[in-house]
Design a protein around this motif. Structure first.
Motif, mmCIF file in Angstrom:
data_model
loop_
_atom_site.group_PDB
_atom_site.id
_atom_site.type_symbol
_atom_site.label_atom_id
_atom_site.label_comp_id
_atom_site.label_asym_id
_atom_site.label_seq_id
_atom_site.Cartn_x
_atom_site.Cartn_y
_atom_site.Cartn_z
ATOM 1 N N ASN A 59 0.626 -1.055 -0.133
ATOM 2 C CA ASN A 59 0.298 0.222 -0.193
ATOM 3 C C ASN A 59 1.219 1.454 -0.257
ATOM 4 O O ASN A 59 0.644 1.984 0.290
ATOM 5 N N THR A 60 1.942 1.133 -0.882
ATOM 6 C CA THR A 60 3.070 2.374 -0.275
ATOM 7 C C THR A 60 2.939 3.593 -1.861
ATOM 8 O O THR A 60 2.286 2.121 -3.107
ATOM 9 N N ILE A 61 3.307 4.461 -2.049
ATOM 10 C CA ILE A 61 2.849 5.393 -2.914
ATOM 11 C C ILE A 61 4.377 6.058 -2.927
ATOM 12 O O ILE A 61 4.633 6.943 -2.223
ATOM 13 N N PHE A 62 4.714 6.037 -4.363
ATOM 14 C CA PHE A 62 5.958 6.871 -4.515
ATOM 15 C C PHE A 62 5.668 8.135 -5.276
ATOM 16 O O PHE A 62 5.312 7.891 -6.040
ATOM 17 N N ILE A 222 9.154 11.869 -1.829
ATOM 18 C CA ILE A 222 8.159 11.408 -1.365
ATOM 19 C C ILE A 222 7.539 10.051 -0.597
ATOM 20 O O ILE A 222 6.855 9.859 -2.437
ATOM 21 N N ASN A 223 7.751 9.692 0.330
ATOM 22 C CA ASN A 223 6.834 8.500 0.042
ATOM 23 C C ASN A 223 5.635 8.089 0.862
ATOM 24 O O ASN A 223 5.913 8.993 2.379
ATOM 25 N N LEU A 224 4.509 7.880 1.222
ATOM 26 C CA LEU A 224 3.788 7.039 1.653
ATOM 27 C C LEU A 224 3.120 6.092 1.268
ATOM 28 O O LEU A 224 3.030 5.595 0.756
ATOM 29 N N SER A 225 2.197 5.655 2.542
ATOM 30 C CA SER A 225 1.919 4.657 2.565
ATOM 31 C C SER A 225 -0.242 5.125 2.740
ATOM 32 O O SER A 225 -0.490 6.296 3.766
ATOM 33 N N ARG A 236 -5.801 3.907 -6.417
ATOM 34 C CA ARG A 236 -5.831 4.852 -7.549
ATOM 35 C C ARG A 236 -6.433 5.476 -7.864
ATOM 36 O O ARG A 236 -5.165 7.268 -8.168
ATOM 37 N N ARG A 237 -7.319 6.383 -7.474
ATOM 38 C CA ARG A 237 -8.591 8.137 -6.664
ATOM 39 C C ARG A 237 -6.848 9.113 -5.405
ATOM 40 O O ARG A 237 -6.755 10.405 -6.555
ATOM 41 N N LEU A 238 -6.198 8.277 -4.918
ATOM 42 C CA LEU A 238 -5.761 8.957 -4.040
ATOM 43 C C LEU A 238 -4.169 9.318 -5.002
ATOM 44 O O LEU A 238 -3.873 10.980 -4.586
ATOM 45 N N SER A 239 -3.725 8.628 -5.641
ATOM 46 C CA SER A 239 -2.648 8.870 -6.515
ATOM 47 C C SER A 239 -3.360 9.940 -7.624
ATOM 48 O O SER A 239 -2.007 10.950 -8.077
ATOM 49 N N VAL A 262 4.377 9.814 -9.979
ATOM 50 C CA VAL A 262 3.443 8.871 -9.349
ATOM 51 C C VAL A 262 3.311 7.586 -9.068
ATOM 52 O O VAL A 262 2.514 7.069 -9.934
ATOM 53 N N GLU A 263 3.882 6.651 -8.153
ATOM 54 C CA GLU A 263 3.723 5.292 -8.254
ATOM 55 C C GLU A 263 3.232 4.041 -7.735
ATOM 56 O O GLU A 263 3.594 4.605 -6.454
ATOM 57 N N SER A 264 2.405 3.961 -7.961
ATOM 58 C CA SER A 264 1.421 3.012 -6.384
ATOM 59 C C SER A 264 2.794 1.528 -6.293
ATOM 60 O O SER A 264 1.787 0.665 -7.460
#
Length: 409
Positions: A59-62, A222-225, A236-239, A262-264
């Motif tokens: 559940n990480t987004i870069f 920035i990385n986030l979960s 996808r909506r969050l990205s 933005v990579e999920s």
């Protein structure tokens, strides 16, 4: 079906015609063998994708800055975008209800030295929550904490292989070493499921690195979960929302694809698994075609068998045997041959897959295997195919008139 005399007769027939039986069975064995190996290798390809993505939480987004390639709001094209601490704070403010952990990351290749030992390693300046995003496993000591961020402490958590390279058999925790001639204290040693590459990294507080390098507030990424409850569609909506917010802040044209990346992890995994599934479907049909080729082979041989036994079948019908009895006898013999040699093919196929193990990792195939459900499916296909293969010659045999059969030479 459960007539003991019929079963004895079938096995006596098989025993008397060993070569014919082997030829009939060989095509089935080869077909199911190829099907099993190809399908298992398709599963091995999917395993590789799972292994590749297990290094990070799914559940990480870069988020990376790029170059604004289009002019917008008075800003010129080919403008380099740079992230700062305020960008991280903005995302935490805007999406705090959907995200769990956040961290900045600054990566630099650095010369590291301890006593007479030295080497070049990647140093990642991060926040404490990076540990959960990267699934970092602390073997000894601790990870970077909030106190390190607030006080700009010169501490580091090093990878297992960094400790092995520089410190040998010594426990690195509590020891001092230098990063680009600046002294740091080791506060922890970690391992990582990502393997050797990840275990040769060094983590330091992001605030310390920013202070040392010209007292800047710039960050590389920035990385986030996110909360898993939002699901893949929510991710996808969050990205999309993150990209829109950052584009607005940095005055990037909405249609510019190169300003913000933005990579999920879950989206990348889904895309790769879709590719793997397509390849596996292709492999499945190739394997199934090979299996049916084997079934056609046994059907042709059964035609020969029926032709060879024409006189025998005529005698049976003259003595009162019903057409259904003739058909049942031939189908039963076909099914026995198909099941025996098909099972042999399954055993050989599984042996081949087990022998491969992880020897094909260089070809992106990890632990090729066939599930129990696939084996059951293949077995059912075998039985049905065997019945179909034997039905046509069996029906032809049942229609032969006794007088014509008895004249056959």
């Amino acid at each position: 079906m459960f007539d003991l005399d019929r079963w004895l007769e079938i096995f006596q027939t098989i025993n008397k015609n060993k070569l014919r039986t082997l030829l009939a069975g060989f095509t089935v064995t080869l077909g199911i063998l190829i099907f099993t190996v190809l399908f298992g290798m398709g599963n091995g390809l999917k395993n590789t994708f799972y292994t590749f993505f297990q290094d990070d939480a799914q559940n990480t987004i870069f988020i990376y800055p790029g170059f604004a390639t289009k002019p917008f709001k008075g800003f010129k094209e080919n403008r380099r975008i740079e992230f700062k601490n305020e960008d991280l704070a903005l995302l935490e403010e805007k999406f705090g209800d959907r995200i769990e952990f956040t961290t900045a990351r600054i990566s630099k290749g650095t010369t590291v030295k301890y006593k007479s030992e030295y080497g070049n390693y990647t140093v990642r300046a991060v926040h404490p929550e990076h540990q959960y995003l990267e699934k970092t496993i602390i073997d000894r000591g601790r990870f970077i904490n909030e106190n390190d961020i607030e006080k700009d402490t010169r501490v580091a958590t090093i990878g297992r292989l960094v400790e092995k390279d520089l410190f040998g058999n010594e426990n690195a925790v509590g020891k001092y070493f230098t990063l680009n001639k600046i002294v740091y204290r080791v506060v922890g040693v970690f391992s990582d499921e990502g393997g050797d590459r990840e275990e040769r990294n060094i983590y330091t507080p992001v605030s310390t690195t920013q202070l040392i390098y010209k007292n800047t507030d710039k960050i590389d990424q920035i990385n986030l979960s996110y909360d898993m409850a939002i699901g893949a569609n929510g991710a996808r909506r969050l990205s999309r929302d993150i990209k829109k917010v950052l584009k607005d802040k940095h005055n990037i044209a909405p249609s510019d694809r190169n300003g913000i990346y933005v990579e999920s992890v879950i989206e990348d995994l889904e895309q790769n698994l879709q590719l793997a599934n397509v390849l596996q479907i292709i492999v499945f049909w190739i394997g199934l075609g090979t299996l049916f080729a084997g079934v056609i082979g046994i059907s042709n041989i059964m035609v020969y068998i029926v032709k060879e036994r024409t006189k025998e079948l005529g005698i049976r019908k003259a003595l009162g045997a019903k057409p259904s009895t003739v058909i049942g006898m031939i189908l039963q013999e076909t099914m026995v041959i198909t099941m025996i040699f098909g099972y042999i093919g399954l055993l050989i196929g599984n042996f081949v897959l087990n022998s491969m193990g992880n020897k094909l990792e260089d070809w992106f195939i990890t632990n090729p295997n066939v599930s129990q459900g696939t084996i059951i499916f293949a077995t059912v296909i075998l039985i049905l195919s065997g019945l179909i293969a034997g039905y046509i010659p069996a029906r032809r045999a049942a229609r032969v008139k006794p007088i014509v059969a008895l004249r056959d030479e």
